[in-house]
Design a protein around this motif. Structure first.
Motif, PDB file in Angstrom:
ATOM      1  N   ASP B 335       0.821  -1.211   0.000  1.00 14.53           N
ATOM      2  CA  ASP B 335       0.000   0.000   0.000  1.00 14.53           C
ATOM      3  C   ASP B 335       0.857   1.264   0.000  1.00 14.53           C
ATOM      4  O   ASP B 335       0.502   2.276  -0.599  1.00 14.53           O
ATOM      5  N   ALA B 336       2.025   1.190   0.658  1.00 14.83           N
ATOM      6  CA  ALA B 336       2.897   2.360   0.744  1.00 14.83           C
ATOM      7  C   ALA B 336       3.333   2.810  -0.653  1.00 14.83           C
ATOM      8  O   ALA B 336       3.423   4.005  -0.938  1.00 14.83           O
ATOM      9  N   ASP B 337       3.570   1.828  -1.543  1.00 19.96           N
ATOM     10  CA  ASP B 337       4.006   2.173  -2.904  1.00 19.96           C
ATOM     11  C   ASP B 337       2.883   2.809  -3.716  1.00 19.96           C
ATOM     12  O   ASP B 337       3.130   3.452  -4.728  1.00 19.96           O
ATOM     13  N   LEU B 338       1.662   2.580  -3.278  1.00 19.80           N
ATOM     14  CA  LEU B 338       0.525   3.109  -4.029  1.00 19.80           C
ATOM     15  C   LEU B 338       0.178   4.535  -3.604  1.00 19.80           C
ATOM     16  O   LEU B 338      -0.650   5.186  -4.227  1.00 19.80           O
ATOM     17  N   ALA B 339       0.848   4.981  -2.535  1.00 21.95           N
ATOM     18  CA  ALA B 339       0.448   6.247  -1.922  1.00 21.95           C
ATOM     19  C   ALA B 339       0.477   7.436  -2.883  1.00 21.95           C
ATOM     20  O   ALA B 339      -0.475   8.204  -2.931  1.00 21.95           O
ATOM     21  N   ASN B 340       1.554   7.596  -3.657  1.00 18.99           N
ATOM     22  CA  ASN B 340       1.583   8.784  -4.508  1.00 18.99           C
ATOM     23  C   ASN B 340       1.270   8.467  -5.978  1.00 18.99           C
ATOM     24  O   ASN B 340       1.806   9.085  -6.880  1.00 18.99           O
ATOM     25  N   LEU B 341       0.400   7.518  -6.183  1.00 21.33           N
ATOM     26  CA  LEU B 341      -0.043   7.224  -7.544  1.00 21.33           C
ATOM     27  C   LEU B 341      -1.338   7.979  -7.842  1.00 21.33           C
ATOM     28  O   LEU B 341      -2.127   8.246  -6.955  1.00 21.33           O
ATOM     29  N   GLU B 342      -1.528   8.297  -9.111  1.00 24.85           N
ATOM     30  CA  GLU B 342      -2.680   9.079  -9.536  1.00 24.85           C
ATOM     31  C   GLU B 342      -3.491   8.298 -10.555  1.00 24.85           C
ATOM     32  O   GLU B 342      -2.918   7.560 -11.360  1.00 24.85           O
ATOM     33  N   VAL B 343      -4.786   8.510 -10.554  1.00 24.05           N
ATOM     34  CA  VAL B 343      -5.637   7.862 -11.558  1.00 24.05           C
ATOM     35  C   VAL B 343      -5.887   8.856 -12.691  1.00 24.05           C
ATOM     36  O   VAL B 343      -6.094  10.048 -12.435  1.00 24.05           O
ATOM     37  N   LEU B 344      -5.850   8.391 -13.929  1.00 17.72           N
ATOM     38  CA  LEU B 344      -6.130   9.282 -15.062  1.00 17.72           C
ATOM     39  C   LEU B 344      -7.592   9.695 -15.045  1.00 17.72           C
ATOM     40  O   LEU B 344      -8.476   8.884 -14.757  1.00 17.72           O
ATOM     41  N   LEU B 345      -7.839  10.966 -15.350  1.00 21.07           N
ATOM     42  CA  LEU B 345      -9.217  11.457 -15.417  1.00 21.07           C
ATOM     43  C   LEU B 345      -9.547  11.854 -16.848  1.00 21.07           C
ATOM     44  O   LEU B 345      -8.655  12.187 -17.629  1.00 21.07           O
ATOM     45  N   ASP B 346     -10.832  11.822 -17.162  1.00 17.27           N
ATOM     46  CA  ASP B 346     -11.284  12.327 -18.455  1.00 17.27           C
ATOM     47  C   ASP B 346     -11.069  13.838 -18.473  1.00 17.27           C
ATOM     48  O   ASP B 346     -11.463  14.537 -17.550  1.00 17.27           O
ATOM     49  N   LEU B 347     -10.454  14.342 -19.535  1.00 17.82           N
ATOM     50  CA  LEU B 347     -10.110  15.763 -19.586  1.00 17.82           C
ATOM     51  C   LEU B 347     -11.126  16.590 -20.358  1.00 17.82           C
ATOM     52  O   LEU B 347     -10.939  17.789 -20.534  1.00 17.82           O
ATOM     53  N   GLY B 348     -12.185  15.938 -20.840  1.00 19.67           N
ATOM     54  CA  GLY B 348     -13.173  16.681 -21.624  1.00 19.67           C
ATOM     55  C   GLY B 348     -12.535  17.257 -22.874  1.00 19.67           C
ATOM     56  O   GLY B 348     -11.668  16.634 -23.485  1.00 19.67           O
ATOM     57  N   ASP B 349     -12.915  18.490 -23.219  1.00 18.52           N
ATOM     58  CA  ASP B 349     -12.410  19.099 -24.452  1.00 18.52           C
ATOM     59  C   ASP B 349     -10.929  19.436 -24.383  1.00 18.52           C
ATOM     60  O   ASP B 349     -10.294  19.662 -25.408  1.00 18.52           O
ATOM     61  N   PHE B 350     -10.358  19.457 -23.165  1.00 23.33           N
ATOM     62  CA  PHE B 350      -8.950  19.814 -23.049  1.00 23.33           C
ATOM     63  C   PHE B 350      -8.049  18.772 -23.714  1.00 23.33           C
ATOM     64  O   PHE B 350      -6.870  19.006 -23.973  1.00 23.33           O
ATOM     65  N   ILE B 351      -8.633  17.598 -24.019  1.00 24.03           N
ATOM     66  CA  ILE B 351      -7.867  16.534 -24.664  1.00 24.03           C
ATOM     67  C   ILE B 351      -7.284  17.018 -25.987  1.00 24.03           C
ATOM     68  O   ILE B 351      -6.245  16.546 -26.439  1.00 24.03           O
ATOM     69  N   GLU B 352      -7.933  18.022 -26.597  1.00 20.90           N
ATOM     70  CA  GLU B 352      -7.416  18.610 -27.854  1.00 20.90           C
ATOM     71  C   GLU B 352      -5.976  19.080 -27.680  1.00 20.90           C
ATOM     72  O   GLU B 352      -5.146  18.906 -28.567  1.00 20.90           O
ATOM     73  N   ALA B 353      -5.696  19.694 -26.524  1.00 21.68           N
ATOM     74  CA  ALA B 353      -4.346  20.186 -26.268  1.00 21.68           C
ATOM     75  C   ALA B 353      -3.365  19.021 -26.188  1.00 21.68           C
ATOM     76  O   ALA B 353      -2.247  19.102 -26.687  1.00 21.68           O
ATOM     77  N   TYR B 354      -3.800  17.921 -25.563  1.00 21.78           N
ATOM     78  CA  TYR B 354      -2.955  16.724 -25.477  1.00 21.78           C
ATOM     79  C   TYR B 354      -2.710  16.143 -26.873  1.00 21.78           C
ATOM     80  O   TYR B 354      -1.606  15.711 -27.193  1.00 21.78           O
ATOM     81  N   ASN B 355      -3.798  16.103 -27.695  1.00 21.25           N
ATOM     82  CA  ASN B 355      -3.651  15.590 -29.058  1.00 21.25           C
ATOM     83  C   ASN B 355      -2.571  16.354 -29.800  1.00 21.25           C
ATOM     84  O   ASN B 355      -1.719  15.784 -30.467  1.00 21.25           O
ATOM     85  N   ARG B 356      -2.653  17.664 -29.667  1.00 20.90           N
ATOM     86  CA  ARG B 356      -1.709  18.509 -30.399  1.00 20.90           C
ATOM     87  C   ARG B 356      -0.283  18.293 -29.911  1.00 20.90           C
ATOM     88  O   ARG B 356       0.636  18.131 -30.710  1.00 20.90           O
ATOM     89  N   VAL B 357      -0.132  18.252 -28.590  1.00 22.26           N
ATOM     90  CA  VAL B 357       1.203  18.041 -28.024  1.00 22.26           C
ATOM     91  C   VAL B 357       1.791  16.720 -28.526  1.00 22.26           C
ATOM     92  O   VAL B 357       2.947  16.647 -28.936  1.00 22.26           O
ATOM     93  N   TRP B 358       0.970  15.697 -28.538  1.00 20.05           N
ATOM     94  CA  TRP B 358       1.481  14.389 -28.945  1.00 20.05           C
ATOM     95  C   TRP B 358       1.858  14.391 -30.431  1.00 20.05           C
ATOM     96  O   TRP B 358       2.868  13.806 -30.825  1.00 20.05           O
ATOM     97  N   THR B 359       1.034  15.056 -31.252  1.00 21.59           N
ATOM     98  CA  THR B 359       1.375  15.154 -32.674  1.00 21.59           C
ATOM     99  C   THR B 359       2.694  15.898 -32.849  1.00 21.59           C
ATOM    100  O   THR B 359       3.533  15.511 -33.663  1.00 21.59           O
ATOM    101  N   GLU B 360       2.876  16.961 -32.052  1.00 21.50           N
ATOM    102  CA  GLU B 360       4.124  17.727 -32.167  1.00 21.50           C
ATOM    103  C   GLU B 360       5.318  16.883 -31.762  1.00 21.50           C
ATOM    104  O   GLU B 360       6.360  16.934 -32.408  1.00 21.50           O
ATOM    105  N   VAL B 361       5.148  16.089 -30.708  1.00 19.78           N
ATOM    106  CA  VAL B 361       6.261  15.250 -30.261  1.00 19.78           C
ATOM    107  C   VAL B 361       6.605  14.237 -31.346  1.00 19.78           C
ATOM    108  O   VAL B 361       7.764  14.048 -31.711  1.00 19.78           O
ATOM    109  N   LYS B 362       5.568  13.604 -31.895  1.00 21.24           N
ATOM    110  CA  LYS B 362       5.847  12.562 -32.891  1.00 21.24           C
ATOM    111  C   LYS B 362       6.387  13.140 -34.192  1.00 21.24           C
ATOM    112  O   LYS B 362       7.089  12.465 -34.928  1.00 21.24           O
ATOM    113  N   SER B 363       6.041  14.402 -34.482  1.00 27.00           N
ATOM    114  CA  SER B 363       6.505  14.996 -35.729  1.00 27.00           C
ATOM    115  C   SER B 363       7.850  15.681 -35.580  1.00 27.00           C
ATOM    116  O   SER B 363       8.455  16.068 -36.572  1.00 27.00           O
ATOM    117  N   ALA B 364       8.320  15.848 -34.348  1.00 26.51           N
ATOM    118  CA  ALA B 364       9.606  16.515 -34.139  1.00 26.51           C
ATOM    119  C   ALA B 364      10.720  15.654 -34.734  1.00 26.51           C
ATOM    120  O   ALA B 364      10.627  14.434 -34.744  1.00 26.51           O
TER     121      ALA B 364
END
Lengths: 274, 365
Positions: B335-364
Motif C-alpha cells: 500500500d505504501a508504494d501506491l500512496a503517490n499514484l494518480e488515476v487518469l481522469l477524463d479531460l473533456g475538451d482539453f484533450i485537444e491540447a494533449y492531441n496537439r502536443v502528442w502530434t508535435e512530439v511525434k513529428s519533431a
C-alpha cells in the motif's frame, strides 16, 4: 443493349466503392460537428496550414521522392538487363520479382524488423567480423528501405514492359548510323521508354507518399508521415473532419503531381492518366 | 456423435465399393457434412459480442462460458482505449461487452455510450474488494464492474543496466541512448513526462503541458521507438534496455526474461483500473450481465489472473492465487508504494491540447 447491361455491375461497383467514398471524404472535410449538429466549415483546411502539419507533409513528400528516385535508379538497369535476356530467363526473373508479392505486404514489412534489429540478423553478421551493433531500425533510413523494397516491382514492371515491346529496328537503325551504345541509350532507348518510367514513378510515388504501415513498423513511430497523421485522426483522436481534410489535400497533391508527370509524357502512349 | 458414425461408415464402404466409388461416397459425405455443419452452427441460439484488450483473457474461459450458457461468443480485440472509443462511437458491431480503463469509462458515461448495469444480477459482485468499488470515475458502480487493476512503472534489463533505477529521469539518461522505448499512446507517454517534472498527470495547465512536450522532444533522440504491443517482445529479446509499461505486462515480461525488473518510480506514477462495461446499443444485455457475473466468479478470475499476469480486484480470487503470484510485488505492490499514484481522469475538451502536443512530439525531428 446487352453491352450496356454487361457493364452495369462494373459501373455499380465503381460507383459504390470509388465515387461514394470520395464524396464522403470530401463531405467530411468540409464540415465540422458544432453544438447544433454538423455545419459547413473550412476549419480542417485552415488547421492544416499550421507549420506543424505542413512539416509532416513536407517530410512525407521528401521521403517519397527519395524512394521514387532510388527505385528508378535500381529498377531501370534491372529492367534493361531483364529485357536483354532470352524469353525463358525473362520469365524466371519476372517470377522472382513478382513472387514476394504473393506474400502479405504486412508480413514482408514485418520481416525486416528481425533482420535490422539490434540482436537481428545483420547485426549478428556484423558481430562475427567484430563490428559493434548499429542502429539500423527505427529511423528514416529503415523507412526508406521498406518503401524501396516494397515498391520496386511497381517500377521495374512497367519499364520492362515498354522495353520489350520496343521496336528493335529503331535501335539497329541508330547503330547503323554510327551511334555508340551510350548514344543509342541516350537518344533512342531512354526517350522511347519514358512512358514506362512515368507510370513507374507514379506507381511508386503514390503509395510511398501515403503509406502509414511502413513508417509505423520500420520507423517505430519515430517517423511521422502524413499517412500516420491521417490514421491518427481517424483511429485515435476521433477528428474525422480534420482527417478527411488532410486526405483531400493529399489527393490534390497526388493529382497535381500526376498531371505534371503526364505533361512530360509527350507521345501520349496512354500510360498516364491525363 | 453422429459425425463420428458417418466417418466410420465411410471407412467400411471404402473396402466394398473400391477406389472409384470412394470418390462418389466422399462427395456425398461432404454434402451431408456440410448440411450437418450448417445445423450445428445455428445451434446456439444467442450470440455475445465481446471487445477486449489484446492478450487480456484466458481464452479457455470463453469456451467454458459458451458451453455453460449455450451461447456463441464473438471475440475481438483492441490496443488502446482510444481505439475502443472510436470503434464504439462509430457504431457498426453492436458489442455487448467492453473493458475500458478509468478515464475512458468516465468519458463514455459522460457521452452516454454505456448501458447501466443491474448489480442485483451480478451475484459475485460481493467477492470484489471494496477498495475497487465506488471509484471516482463511476460512483456506485452504476455502469461498470472491476476486471483488473495495476500500475505504470519502469521495466529495465539488469543485464544491460548496472545501476538501481528508481526515477523517471532514467528514461532521459543519455547513457541509454537508443535503448529506451516509449509507448505510442498519448495519455500514457505524456503522463510519464508530467510525472518526471512533478506535475499531475491530469493537468489542465497549458504551461505544464508545454513543459512536458519540451521534455518529450528533448528525449526523442534517445528513444529507440514508440512501441505498441511489440514493446513486450523487444524488452524480452533485449532489443532495448529500458521502457515504461503496465504492471501486468511487466509480470509477463519478467516471466519470459528474468533479467528484467519492474519499479514504480519515486516521483509517483499512474494507478489504473480496467472495468467491464456494456456499451450502448448492446443487443444482448441479459447475457452480458451473465458474462460479467461469470468473469467475477473467483475461480474464473483466478484463471484469468494467472494467465495474463494482471492484478485482480477480486478478494476471493486473490485468496485462491498461488502465493508466488499474489506475493509478487510487481502485480501486488505494498500500500505504501501506491500512496503517490494518480488515476487518469477524463479531460473533456482539453484533450485537444494533449492531441496537439502528442502530434508535435511525434513529428519533431
Amino acid at each position: 443493349m446487352l453491352k450496356r447491361l454487361s457493364t452495369a455491375p462494373y459501373l455499380l461497383w465503381s460507383f459504390l466503392l470509388i465515387v461514394v467514398p470520395l464524396v464522403m471524404v470530401l463531405g467530411y472535410s468540409l464540415i465540422r460537428t458544432g453544438p447544433g449538429g454538423p455545419e459547413f466549415s473550412l476549419n480542417g483546411f485552415i488547421k492544416f496550414t499550421d507549420p506543424l502539419y505542413l512539416k509532416v507533409l513536407g517530410l512525407s513528400v521528401w521521403i517519397a521522392l527519395q524512394s521514387t528516385v532510388l527505385c528508378l535508379v535500381i529498377g531501370y538497369p534491372l529492367a534493361m538487363i531483364m529485357s536483354g535476356l532470352k524469353p525463358s530467363a525473362q520469365r524466371t526473373t519476372m517470377t522472382m520479382i513478382v513472387l514476394p508479392m504473393w506474400m502479405n505486404f504486412l508480413l514482408r514489412t514485418y520481416a525486416w524488423i528481425p533482420i535490422l534489429g539490434r540482436n537481428g540478423l545483420l547485426n549478428g553478421l556484423l558481430a562475427t567480423i567484430g563490428i559493434p551493433p548499429l542502429n539500423l531500425l527505427f529511423n528514416e533510413g529503415a523507412v526508406l528501405l521498406g518503401m524501396v523494397y516494397n515498391f520496386l516491382p511497381f517500377m521495374v514492371l512497367p519499364i520492362f514492359t515498354v522495353l520489350i515491346r520496343m521496336d528493335r529496328s529503331v535501335i539497329e537503325a541508330a547503330q547503323d548510323l554510327g551511334a555508340n551504345r551510350l548514344h543509342v541509350f541516350w537518344r533512342v532507348t531512354l526517350p522511347l521508354s519514358l512512358p514506362g518510367v512515368v507510370s513507374g514513378v507514379m506507381m511508386v510515388f503514390m503509395p510511398a507518399v501515403s503509406t502509414f504501415v511502413i513508417s509505423d513498423l520500420l520507423g517505430g513511430s519515430q517517423v511521422n508521415l502524413v499517412g500516420n497523421l491521417i490514421k491518427d485522426q481517424f483511429l485515435s483522436v476521433y477528428d474525422w473532419n480534420f482527417g478527411a481534410s488532410i486526405s483531400v489535400v493529399l489527393m490534390a497533391l497526388i493529382l497535381v503531381s500526376m498531371w505534371i508527370l503526364g505533361k512530360t509524357d509527350k507521345n501520349g502512349s496512354g500510360v498516364s492518366f491525363f | 456423435m453422429k459425425l463420428n458414425w458417418n466417418v466410420n461408415a465411410n471407412g467400411k464402404e471404402k473396402s466394398r465399393i473400391g477406389a472409384r466409388g470412394t470418390l462418389k461416397v466422399f462427395g456425398l459425405l461432404m454434402v451431408v457434412l456440410l448440411l450437418m455443419s450448417g445445423c450445428a452452427a445455428s445451434e446456439p441460439a444467442e450470440k455475445l459480442y465481446v471487445y477486449n484488450w489484446g492478450d487480456y483473457i484466458d481464452e479457455n474461459v470463453l469456451d467454458e462460458f459458451e458451453t455453460e450458457f449455450n451461447v456463441e461468443v464473438i471475440y475481438d480485440t483492441y490496443a488502446t482505449n482510444e481505439d475502443l472509443y472510436v470503434k464504439l462511437k462509430q457504431g457498426g458491431t453492436p458489442y455487448d461487452i467492453a473493458i475500458p480503463s478509468d478515464y475512458m469509462i468516465e468519458k463514455m458515461i459522460r457521452e452516454d455510450l454505456v448501458e447501466p448495469i443491474d448489480l442485483a444480477q451480478i451475484s459475485n459482485f460481493t467477492a470484489i474488494d471494496d477498495r475497487f468499488k465506488d471509484l471516482d470515475f463511476d460512483p456506485g458502480n452504476k455502469f461498470s464492474v472491476p476486471y483488473m487493476w495495476g500500475t505504470v512503472g519502469i521495466i529495465y534489463n539488469t543485464a544491460m543496466i548496472d545501476e538501481e533505477i528508481d526515477s523517471w529521469n532514467a528514461l532521459w539518461d543519455p547513457k541509454y541512448e537508443k535503448q529506451i522505448l516509449m509507448l505510442d499512446s498519448q495519455r500514457d507517454s505524456i503522463a510519464v513526462a508530467l510525472k518526471k517534472l512533478g506535475y499531475s498527470i491530469n493537468t489542465k495547465s497549458l504551461e505544464e503541458l508545454e513543459a512536458a512536450k519540451a521534455a518529450l522532444i528533448e528525449q526523442k533522440p534517445l528513444v529507440l521507438a514508440y512501441a505498441g504491443d511489440n514493446l513486450k517482445d523487444m524488452m524480452i529479446g533485449g532489443e532495448a534496455a529500458i521502457a515504461f509499461c503496465w504492471s501486468g505486462d511487466a509480470v509477463y515480461m519478467i516471466s519470459e526474461n528474468e533479467d528484467l525488473a519492474y519499479v514504480i518510480p519515486k516521483e509517483g506514477s499512474n494507478l489504473w483500473f480496467d472495468n467491464i462495461v456494456i456499451p450502448k446499443g448492446a443487443q444482448n444485455v441479459e447475457m452480458a450481465h451473465k458474462f460479467i457475473d461469470f468473469l467475477s466468479r473467483p475461480e474464473i478470475g483466478q484463471k484469468n489472473a494467472e494467465y495474463i499476469g494482471y492484478s485482480t480486484p477480486n478478494k476471493e480470487t486473490l485468496a485462491l492465487l498461488d502465493p508466488e503470484i499474489s506475493g509478487d510485488k510487481t502485480a501486488y505492490p505494498d500500500d505504501a508504494d501506491l500512496a503517490n499514484l494518480e488515476v487518469l481522469l477524463d479531460l473533456g475538451d482539453f484533450i485537444e491540447a494533449y492531441n496537439r502536443v502528442w502530434t508535435e512530439v511525434k513529428s519533431a525531428r
